[in-house]
Enzyme design. Sequence first.
Site: not given
Ligand code: 13P
Length: 282
Positions: A79, A205-206, A229
Site C-alpha cells: 500500500d 480511508g474506510g 486504522t
Molecule cells: P483508514 O486507516 O482510514 O482505514 O485508511 C486505510 C487506508 O486507506 C490505507 O491505504
Amino acid sequence: MGLVTLKEILKMHDGAVGAFSTYDQYSAQGIVQGAEELSLPVILMIGSGPLNKPGNDYVGQIMVQLAKEASVPVCVFLDHSKDDKTCLKAIKLGFSAVMIDGSHLSLEENIAITNKVTEAAKALGVSVEAELGALAGIEDGEEVKQAKMTDPEHVEKFLSKTDVDGLAVSIGNAHGLYKGEPKLDFERLQTIAGISGETPLILHGGTGLTLAQFAKGVELGIKKINIGTEVKKTYIEAFIDTHEKNVSSYDMVEIPQACKKAVAEMVKEKLEFFANGWRELV
Ligand code: 13P
C-alpha cells in the site's frame, strides 16, 4: 485458492473486496482467518512505511506464505509506495500487487512513475494500483494536511496513458479517524465511474465511514475498500482488555491470540457487508 493478483480478485464477485492493513504476524493471520471463515476473497496489505522498518521483510514473507496456504483467494498488496524501489522490493518478496502513489506529483510525473512501476510489475504478473487526487490524514505515519479531490478530467488522461488494475480516488475520504462526520462527494464518484470504464475504483480511508456510504460507493463502482486504522484499534483494544484481565501474567501466548481473534471478527463483518450486505441499503 491461495495467492492471486489484484486484477483477479476484483473480478471474483460483484461487490467490493475488503483490503486490510497488517503490521505483524497476528494481524495478518486474523485477516486471513476472517476471510476463510466466510469463504470470501480478501486483500492483505502493508504500507511501504511499515514494510521498510528494520526486520519487517519477515512480515512480508509471512503475508505471502499465509496467502499461499489460504483456503480462499488472497491478494498480497503493497500500500502507498511513493517510490519504485519499495515496489520492486515487495515484488521480490512475492507480493501479487503494488500501489505506486504518485498523487503528490503533477499529472505528468504521476503518469511517468506509474508507467515505470507498471512495466516492471506486469512483466512479472503483478498488479498495480495508482492514485489521483490526494487524501488528508495520516498516511504511512506522515500527516497529509491538504486533501485534493480527484479531477475527472485527469482520470481520462491518466487512464489513457497508463495500464493500471485499480485507481484510488479522493472524494472526501481521509486516512485515520475522521474529524466530524465524513462527507463523500458521490456526484464526483459517479462522474469518475462514467469515465473509468473497466478500471476498478478504489476507496481508501474506510475506517469511520457509515454502512450507507459504503453501500452507495459500491453501487457506484467501488471495487476495493481499504481499512487500516480499524485493524490497529481492534488489535490494540483486544491487547489491553486481555492483559487487564490478568495483569500479572504478561501472557505472550494468549494475548496475541485474542488480538488475532478480534481482528478476524472485525474483518468478517466488513467483508460480508462489502461483498453482499451493501445490496440491502441501496
Ligand atoms: P483508514 O486507516 O482510514 O482505514 O485508511 C486505510 C487506508 O486507506 C490505507 O491505504
